[in-house]
Scaffold this motif. Structure first.
Motif, PDB file in Angstrom:
ATOM      1  N   ILE A 141       0.431   5.117   0.983  1.00  0.00           N
ATOM      2  CA  ILE A 141      -0.528   5.847   1.820  1.00  0.00           C
ATOM      3  C   ILE A 141      -0.088   7.304   1.942  1.00  0.00           C
ATOM      4  CG2 ILE A 141      -1.556   5.960   4.129  1.00  0.00           C
ATOM      5  CD1 ILE A 141      -0.963   2.919   4.379  1.00  0.00           C
ATOM      6  N   GLY A 149      -6.297   4.885   1.734  1.00  0.00           N
ATOM      7  CA  GLY A 149      -5.003   5.439   1.302  1.00  0.00           C
ATOM      8  C   GLY A 149      -4.587   6.735   1.968  1.00  0.00           C
ATOM      9  N   LYS A 179      -7.601   2.550   4.992  1.00  0.00           N
ATOM     10  CA  LYS A 179      -7.963   1.599   3.919  1.00  0.00           C
ATOM     11  C   LYS A 179      -8.035   2.328   2.572  1.00  0.00           C
ATOM     12  CE  LYS A 179     -12.400   0.576   3.228  1.00  0.00           C
ATOM     13  NZ  LYS A 179     -12.719   0.999   1.882  1.00  0.00           N
ATOM     14  N   ASN A 212       0.827  -1.213   0.000  1.00  0.00           N
ATOM     15  CA  ASN A 212       0.000   0.000   0.000  1.00  0.00           C
ATOM     16  C   ASN A 212       0.855   1.254   0.000  1.00  0.00           C
ATOM     17  OD1 ASN A 212      -2.616  -1.349   0.347  1.00  0.00           O
ATOM     18  ND2 ASN A 212      -1.790  -1.912   2.349  1.00  0.00           N
TER      19      ASN A 212
END
Ligand code: PLP
Length: 452
Positions: free
Chosen positions: A49, A409, A407, A47
Motif C-alpha cells: 500500500i 492500494g 482497497k 497487500n
C-alpha cells in the motif's frame, strides 16, 4: 506468527488508538502491518500500500533507513538511557537541542524534550502558566484555541484541542480554555472573499480576548495548518493578523508544529511558511520521522529568562531527552538536510502535488483541492459547485472514499467529507501521480455507494 492468529489476539487483548472496539471485533481484528520500505507499507494479507499518510503524519524520510537503525543500536550499546532530572544530560540530547534551535532560529533558542506531541503541549500548558506567574501577572491563565484543532490526547492536549467528541468523553476542557472559529474557508467561508474571511476569523480571536479580558489571557495556540481537523490551510494574511493581535495584547503565541514541522509545508516549520514568529513551538512526528517516540517544545529566550527567576520548574518526564530517541532524531534531521528534503518539498514535489491534484477538480464529487508542501486535501461534495455534503452537516463521505483508496492500494485518511494526504517527503513524481490516480478511481467507485 500466523496472521490469522495475530488478528484473533488483537481482538482478544489489544485496544487500538481512536477506534470503535466493537467495529474492530466485527472486522475480525485490525490490519496487521508487517513491514515497509520507502513510501510503501505491507500488510499480512499480502497487500502493498502506498503510504499517503507517512504513517501518522510522521515518516518524513520514508521507511527502511538503515542509517537510523545503526545509530539507535550504537547509542543503545553506548548508553541506552539516562535522565535529565539529576543535573545530568546525554551528548545526543544536547546536540539535538542545538540542532533544533538552529532550524527554529531567531529567539527560539531553547528546547524542552518530551516523548509525544501531546506531552509537548502539556509542557506548553504548564510552562506558560508558570511564566505568567513569575512575570507577576498570575491572572493570565486562559488559553485561546480553535474549534476542530488537534493538540493531542492527554488532558491538556484534549483541552487545548477543539474536538467536541474528545471533550465529551472526558468532561473536558479543563477550566481556562476558550475556543474560537477555525479559518476553514471551504467549510465555513464558502462564497466569501477568502482574505476577508481570514480577517474575520482572526477578529474572532480579538473579540474573545476582549470578552475574557486581555489581562486574563495567557496564550493563543494553533497549528499553522490544522492537520487532523482536515488539512485546513488558512487564508492568506490570517497568521499575520493573529500575530498582530497577540502582540497587541501581550499574549504568547504558540505554533503547534507537530505535523507542520520538519519540512512538511516546504520550510523547516510551518510558521516560517506563513511568516510569523511564535514564542513556543511544540513539535514531534517528523523530528524522528516516527522511528522512535520523541517530541520537543522550543521556547523563546525571553521566556527562558523569566523561568530562570523561578527556581526549579517542577516539570519533566522520565523520557525527556531520551538519548536513543535523540540520537535517532539527530540522524533523521541529518538525512533531511543532506537530501534537501525541505527544499525539494518547497520547489519540486509540493508544487507537483498541487498540479496533480487539480486533475481531480473535474470530478463531480470534488468541491475543492488544496495543498501546501506535501500536505493535501480533497473536499467531497454532493452537488458540484457548492459545499453541500452527502450525509448531513457532519457528513461521512470521507471514510467511504478512504476505504476504497485503501482497497485500491493507497493509505489516506477520511475526515468527515475530506480526504487528506501527507506522504513521506521522499515521494517521487510517479508516486504522486499514483496517489492522485487512485483517489480519482476511488471517487468514481464511491459515486454509486454514496447514491445508494
Ligand atoms: N499536535 C498536533 C498538531 C498533532 O497532529 C498531534 C498528533 O497527531 C499531536 C499534537 C499529538 O501528538 P501525539 O499523538 O504524539 O501525542
Amino acid at each position: 506468527y500466523e496472521i490469522a492468529e495475530l488478528k484473533r489476539l488483537d481482538v482478544a487483548h489489544h485496544l487500538p488508538a481512536q477506534q470503535d472496539y466493537k467495529l474492530i471485533e466485527d472486522m475480525g481484528g485490525s490490519r496487521i502491518v508487517t513491514h515497509a520500505e520507502g513510501c510503501y507499507i505491507h500488510d499480512g494479507d499480502g497487500n502493498r500500500i502506498l503510504d499517503g499518510m507517512a504513517g501518522l503524519w510522521c515518516v518524513n524520510v520514508g521507511y527502511g533507513r538503515d542509517e537510523l537503525v545503526e545509530v539507535a543500536a550504537e547509542q543503545m550499546r553506548e548508553l541506552p538511557f539516562y535522565n535529565t532530572f539529576f543535573k545530568t544530560v546525554t551528548p545526543p540530547t544536547v546536540l539535538l537541542a542545538q540542532k533544533i534551535a538552529q532550524h527554529t532560529g531567531g529567539k527560539l533558542q531553547h528546547v524542552f524534550f518530551n516523548a509525544s506531541g501531546s506531552e509537548a503541549n502539556d509542557t506548553v500548558f504548564r510552562m506558560v502558566r508558570h511564566y505568567w506567574k513569575l512575570k507577576g501577572e498570575p491572572k493570565r491563565t486562559v488559553f485561546i484555541s480553535r474549534w476542530n484543532a488537534y493538540h493531542g490526547s492527554t488532558v491538556a492536549g484534549v483541552s487545548l484541542g477543539g474536538m467536541k467528541a474528545m471533550h465529551a468523553q472526558g468532561d473536558l476542557p479543563v477550566p481556562g480554555v476558550e475556543h474560537v472559529r477555525q479559518p476553514y474557508w471551504f467549510g465555513e467561508g464558502f462564497g466569501q472573499d477568502p482574505v476577508q474571511f481570514g480577517k474575520d476569523c482572526a477578529a474572532a480571536i480579538e473579540e474573545r480576548i476582549l470578552a475574557v479580558g486581555p489581562e486574563n489571557v495567557a496564550a493563543f495556540i494553533g497549528e499553522p495548518v490544522q492537520g487532523a481537523g482536515g488539512v485546513i490551510i488558512p487564508p492568506p494574511g490570517y497568521w499575520q493578523e493573529v500575530e498582530a493581535i497577540c502582540r497587541k495584547y501581550g499574549i504568547l503565541l504558540v505554533a503547534d508544529e507537530v505535523i507542520c514541522g520538519f519540512g512538511r509545508t516546504g520550510q523547516w516549520f510551518g510558521h516560517q511558511t506563513y511568516g510569523f514568529t511564535p514564542d513556543l513551538v511544540p513539535m514531534a512526528k517528523g523530528l524522528s520521522s516516527g522511528y522512535l517516540p520523541i517530541s520537543a517544545t522550543a521556547v523563546s529566550s525571553d521566556i527562558v529568562e523569566v523561568l530562570k527567576t523561578g527556581g526549579d520548574f517542577v516539570h519533566g518526564f522520565t523520557y525527556s531527552g531520551h538519548p536513543v530517541a535523540a540520537a535517532v532524531a539527530l540522524a533523521n534531521i541529518g538525512i533531511i538536510e543532506r537530501e534537501g528534503l525541505v527544499e525539494r518539498t518547497r520547489e519540486d514535489t509540493g508544487p507537483y502535488l498541487a498540479r496533480a491534484l487539480t486533475r481531480l477538480l473535474a470530478h463531480e464529487l470534488v468541491g475543492e483541492v488544496r495543498s501546501i508542501g506535501l500536505l493535501g486535501a480533497v473536499e467531497i461534495v454532493s452537488k458540484k459547485g457548492t459545499n453541500q455534503r452527502w450525509l448531513g452537516a457532519e457528513g461521512n463521505a470521507g471514510p467511504v472514499v478512504r476505504d476504497l483508496c485503501i482497497k485500491n492500494g493507497l493509505m489516506v485518511r477520511g475526515i468527515r467529507d475530506t480526504i487528506v494526504m501527507c506522504p513521506p517527503l521522499i515521494i517521487s513524481h510517479q508516486q504522486i501521480d499514483d496517489m492522485v490516480d487512485i483517489i480519482g478511481k476511488s471517487l468514481d467507485e464511491a459515486l454509486p455507494v454514496l447514491r445508494a
